[in-house]
Structures are given as C-alpha cells and as structure tokens.
Scaffold this motif. Structure first.
Motif, PDB file in Angstrom:
ATOM      1  N   PRO A  94      57.115  63.931  37.267  1.00 30.24           N
ATOM      2  CA  PRO A  94      57.738  63.779  35.941  1.00 30.24           C
ATOM      3  C   PRO A  94      58.884  62.781  35.967  1.00 30.24           C
ATOM      4  O   PRO A  94      59.087  62.043  34.997  1.00 30.24           O
ATOM      5  CB  PRO A  94      58.225  65.191  35.602  1.00 30.24           C
ATOM      6  CG  PRO A  94      58.112  65.980  36.851  1.00 30.24           C
ATOM      7  CD  PRO A  94      57.118  65.310  37.722  1.00 30.24           C
ATOM      8  N   ILE A  95      59.601  62.725  37.117  1.00 27.06           N
ATOM      9  CA  ILE A  95      60.723  61.790  37.202  1.00 27.06           C
ATOM     10  C   ILE A  95      60.209  60.354  37.259  1.00 27.06           C
ATOM     11  O   ILE A  95      60.637  59.495  36.491  1.00 27.06           O
ATOM     12  CB  ILE A  95      61.581  62.114  38.446  1.00 27.06           C
ATOM     13  CG1 ILE A  95      62.107  63.553  38.334  1.00 27.06           C
ATOM     14  CG2 ILE A  95      62.717  61.127  38.594  1.00 27.06           C
ATOM     15  CD1 ILE A  95      62.670  64.090  39.616  1.00 27.06           C
ATOM     16  N   SER A  96      59.237  60.110  38.166  1.00 26.87           N
ATOM     17  CA  SER A  96      58.740  58.734  38.297  1.00 26.87           C
ATOM     18  C   SER A  96      58.073  58.279  37.007  1.00 26.87           C
ATOM     19  O   SER A  96      58.270  57.152  36.552  1.00 26.87           O
ATOM     20  CB  SER A  96      57.775  58.633  39.473  1.00 26.87           C
ATOM     21  OG  SER A  96      56.605  59.367  39.206  1.00 26.87           O
ATOM     22  N   LEU A  97      57.312  59.196  36.400  1.00 24.85           N
ATOM     23  CA  LEU A  97      56.605  58.844  35.160  1.00 24.85           C
ATOM     24  C   LEU A  97      57.590  58.471  34.053  1.00 24.85           C
ATOM     25  O   LEU A  97      57.395  57.492  33.328  1.00 24.85           O
ATOM     26  CB  LEU A  97      55.735  60.031  34.728  1.00 24.85           C
ATOM     27  CG  LEU A  97      54.709  59.809  33.618  1.00 24.85           C
ATOM     28  CD1 LEU A  97      53.741  58.706  34.007  1.00 24.85           C
ATOM     29  CD2 LEU A  97      53.940  61.097  33.344  1.00 24.85           C
ATOM     30  N   SER A  98      58.684  59.236  33.941  1.00 20.61           N
ATOM     31  CA  SER A  98      59.627  58.980  32.853  1.00 20.61           C
ATOM     32  C   SER A  98      60.550  57.817  33.178  1.00 20.61           C
ATOM     33  O   SER A  98      60.814  56.972  32.330  1.00 20.61           O
ATOM     34  CB  SER A  98      60.439  60.237  32.561  1.00 20.61           C
ATOM     35  OG  SER A  98      61.080  60.679  33.733  1.00 20.61           O
ATOM     36  N   VAL A  99      61.026  57.757  34.431  1.00 22.77           N
ATOM     37  CA  VAL A  99      61.987  56.704  34.788  1.00 22.77           C
ATOM     38  C   VAL A  99      61.319  55.333  34.751  1.00 22.77           C
ATOM     39  O   VAL A  99      61.946  54.351  34.345  1.00 22.77           O
ATOM     40  CB  VAL A  99      62.616  56.999  36.172  1.00 22.77           C
ATOM     41  CG1 VAL A  99      63.402  55.798  36.663  1.00 22.77           C
ATOM     42  CG2 VAL A  99      63.513  58.211  36.078  1.00 22.77           C
TER      43      VAL A  99
END
Lengths: 182, 255
Positions: B173-178
């Motif tokens: 979720p972090i990589s996808l959003s960032v």
C-alpha cells in the motif's frame, strides 16, 4: 491521525496563509480529503459499474456478434458461389464432351458418305473405262482389218496396172500378210 | 508572483467555503479546492463514459471509440494479468484507472489542483486495493491465502523468504500510493519551479528577460513529459491492482 492534534489544528481554518509545512502532510486536511474522495469515488464507481461498463460491454459484444454473423454469411455465400462455379464447370465439361462426340460422329458419317460416293464414282468410272477400252480395241481391230483390205485391194490394183494380170483375192491377202509380217 | 515563488503552494488544500459544511466525529469537513476538482473529475468521467456510449453505434463515433478503447484497455490489462475470473473486478479497476487518469489530466490544467498529488488520496486508494485483495484472498482460499507468503524454495530458505514476502506485501500500500503521489508531486513542483524561473528572469529586466525564454522551452518539454507521466502512472496503478488481484485469486500458481 491523532485526535488532539487534529482538534487544535482545525480550530483555525486549514490552508489559511500558513506556508510553513509540507502541504500533503497537513493532517488537518485529511478528513475533508477522505470524505470527498469517498463520495466522488463511490459515485464514479457506481456510474461505471451500473451504466458505463454494461453499455460498453454490450456494444462491443453486439459489434463482435454482428461481425461474426456477417463473416458467417459471407462464408456461406462464398461456399454457394464456389458450388455454383463447380456445377457450372461440370456442366460446361459435359456439354463440351457432348459437342465433341457429336462433331466426331458427324465427321465420321460425312467421311463415310464421301468414301462411299468416291468408291461408287470410281466403280462407275472403271466400268466406263473398261467399256471404252473394249470399244477402242474393237475399233482398232476393225481399223487393222480395213488397212489390210485396203492394202490387198491396192496390191491387186497395182499388179493389174503393172502387169495386166488379175491376182486372186486370196493370193493378194497372203502376199500382204507376208509383207507386213502379220 | 507568490505562487511562482513557492512551488509547494499549489498542493495546499484550501477551503473554498470558509465555514465547515459539517463535522464527522469531531472532524470538520470543508468544501475545498481539492473537493471541487474531485467533483469535476468524477462528473467529467461519468459524462464522458456514459454520453459517449449513449448512441451505442455499431460504427463508433470518435468519443465512443475513445470510451470503448479505455474500457478494452483496462479489460485487456485485467484479463492478461488476472485471467478470466479476474474480469469480475473490471468495474473496480476501470474506476481506479479512470479516476486516477482524469485526476492526473485535470491537474495538468494550469491553476487547477492535482487530486492525486495528495498522499491522503493515493494512500486511501491503495488501502482500498490492498483491502479488497485481502478480503478476496481470504474469501477464496480461506487460511490458505497465507500460503501467498510461502514461495516454492528449498526448506532452509523458507523462513527467510516468508519474512521477505510478508514485508513486501505490507509495503505494497505504501509503494502503490507513494509512487503515484511522488510522481505527481515532483512533476508539478518542477513545473512550478521552472515557471518561477521564467517569472524571475522576466522581472529582472535587461538581458535576463531575454534569457527567460530558455526555462520557458524547458517547461514545454517537461509539460509533455508530465502528460506521459499522467497516463503512465494511471496505467501503473491499474496494472499493479490487476497483479495484486491475480495473487489474491490464484496465489502463486498463475503466472
């Protein structure tokens, strides 16, 4: 999202000319962001799910079916055309064979007729030739007879003239025969 | 001038109406510039994808063709990444793709607001995706969904690899959003910085004013790049969603 930090932050209106801080990390804006995102995203999802997607899918599948149907019909027409072409070719070949056979027969009968007529004509001509030869031979013999008679008469006359003696016809004939070697 | 001098100012979420509309659990909800852009994006996308298909023509018009193309693009992506049974998630992936794409492109209009340049928005979308992946995974495989973290490997590597797989899953979720957030933020910051150069050089007067044409050309080039990034990031977000859904549906046995 710490509760107390938020409540203190929201007492002053967020974004009110406060350049300090990195804007995307200002947590006091998050509730509004989440709220509007939820509303708009849900709305868009429902519109796309209930209206847009079925419409697009049905249109695309209708077009695909139409194209497939058209292709099938075209394929069928092509098959029909090919069958008709094959039938035409066989009919043409049959007609050509019949025509050739008919022409052959005609030629054979004509040739036979010609041969027969030629043979008849040849036969008639040969008969005529044979008759003519007979007549010629008869006439030649007759002419030969006339010549020797004339010679005999001439010999009798010549002898009578020269010697005054009368030679009998038989002697004269014999003499002529001896002279001509006949 | 002030906007040109502070390239971060464009990412400020500002209420357009001073008073909060209402409060949810003590948090006041404002009608902000971002909210306006989200509404515009949603309405524009809805109108585009429904009105373009209103005629349902056999031979499509230009707009209908574009609507169909975007649909087939996402459907093809989903089908190739997650297979036939992934197609039931088409409305979700299609909505994600269209929402991000329209947000990115509306953000390219000078003076507007880029919805996807906010980590709150991109993280919420990523959390939605991962949340659905987890729900679908457990619904389909039960506790067996945890086998997702256990790759096929020699037994002595399994503990280490499982740990790595677990961490990798948690960072999704972090990589996808960032990824989306940082791309949009960086691009628009760069545009604002170079825009600031143009203004500053132009205001300096003399030979410097003439030189201000150089960053101007640069802006045009970056603008083109940003249009590419706007599409590309929407694509990346959608394709990663497809890949994660595939793992939820088929664990590791597919692809």
């Amino acid at each position: 999202m710490a509760g107390p930090a938020n409540t203190t932050a929201t007492t002053e209106v967020p974004g009110k000319k406060e350049p300090a801080g990195f804007p995307p990390f200002k947590t006091e804006t998050f509730p509004s962001q989440f709220f509007w995102l939820a509303i708009t995203f849900a709305f868009l999802f429902v519109v796309l799910w209930r209206l847009a997607t079925p419409r697009i899918a049905s249109t695309i599948s209708a077009r695909r079916n139409q194209i497939n149907d058209d292709l099938a019909v075209a394929q069928k027409h092509r098959g029909d055309a090919e069958a008709a072409s094959a039938a035409y070719q066989t009919a043409l070949a049959g007609a050509r064979a019949r025509a050739t056979a008919l022409a052959d027969n005609n030629r054979k009968s004509v040739v036979a007729e010609i041969d027969k007529q030629r043979a008849d004509a040849d036969a008639r001509a040969n008969a005529d030739i044979a008759k003519a030869e007979l007549r010629i031979n008869a006439m030649r013999d007759q002419a030969k007879g006339h010549v020797s008679n004339a010679a005999r008469d001439a010999a009798i006359d010549i002898v009578a003239h020269l010697t005054g003696e009368t030679v009998s016809t038989d002697d004269a004939t014999a003499a002529v025969r001896a002279a001509t070697g006949a | 001038m002030a906007m040109a001098l502070n390239p971060m100012e464009q990412f400020e979420v500002k209420p357009l109406i001073e008073q909060p509309l209402f409060a949810i659990a003590g948090h006041p909800i404002y009608f902000t510039n971002q909210a306006l852009l989200m509404l515009i994006v949603t309405v524009a996308a809805s109108l585009f994808l429904t009105l373009a298909m209103s005629r349902r023509a056999l031979v499509p018009s230009r707009t209908q063709s574009m609507a169909e193309m975007s649909y087939e693009f996402v459907a093809g992506m989903l089908n190739s990444a997650a297979g036939e049974d992934g197609l039931k998630f088409l409305p979700l992936v299609f909505t994600l793709f269209i929402f991000v794409l329209f947000s990115n492109f509306f953000g390219m209009i000078p003076g507007s607001f880029t919805v996807t340049s906010q980590i709150a928005v991109t993280f919420a979308l990523a959390a939605l995706v991962i949340g659905i992946v987890i729900v679908v995974g457990f619904a389909k495989h039960g506790i067996g969904f945890l086998m997702l973290f256990v790759p096929k490997a020699p037994w002595y590597l399994i503990p280490l690899l499982t740990l790595i797989e677990f961490i990798s899953f948690c960072t999704r979720p972090i990589s996808l959003s960032v990824r989306l957030f940082a791309n949009m933020l960086a691009g628009h910051t760069m545009l604002a910085v170079f825009g600031g150069f143009v203004v500053m050089l132009g205001a300096a007067g003399g030979i410097l004013s003439v030189l201000s044409i150089a960053p101007m050309f640069l802006i045009v080039a970056i603008m083109l790049l940003e249009f590419l990034v706007a599409f590309l990031q929407a694509y990346v977000f959608a394709i990663l969603t497809c890949i994660y859904l595939n793992e939820a549906l088929h664990l590791h046995d597919h692809h």
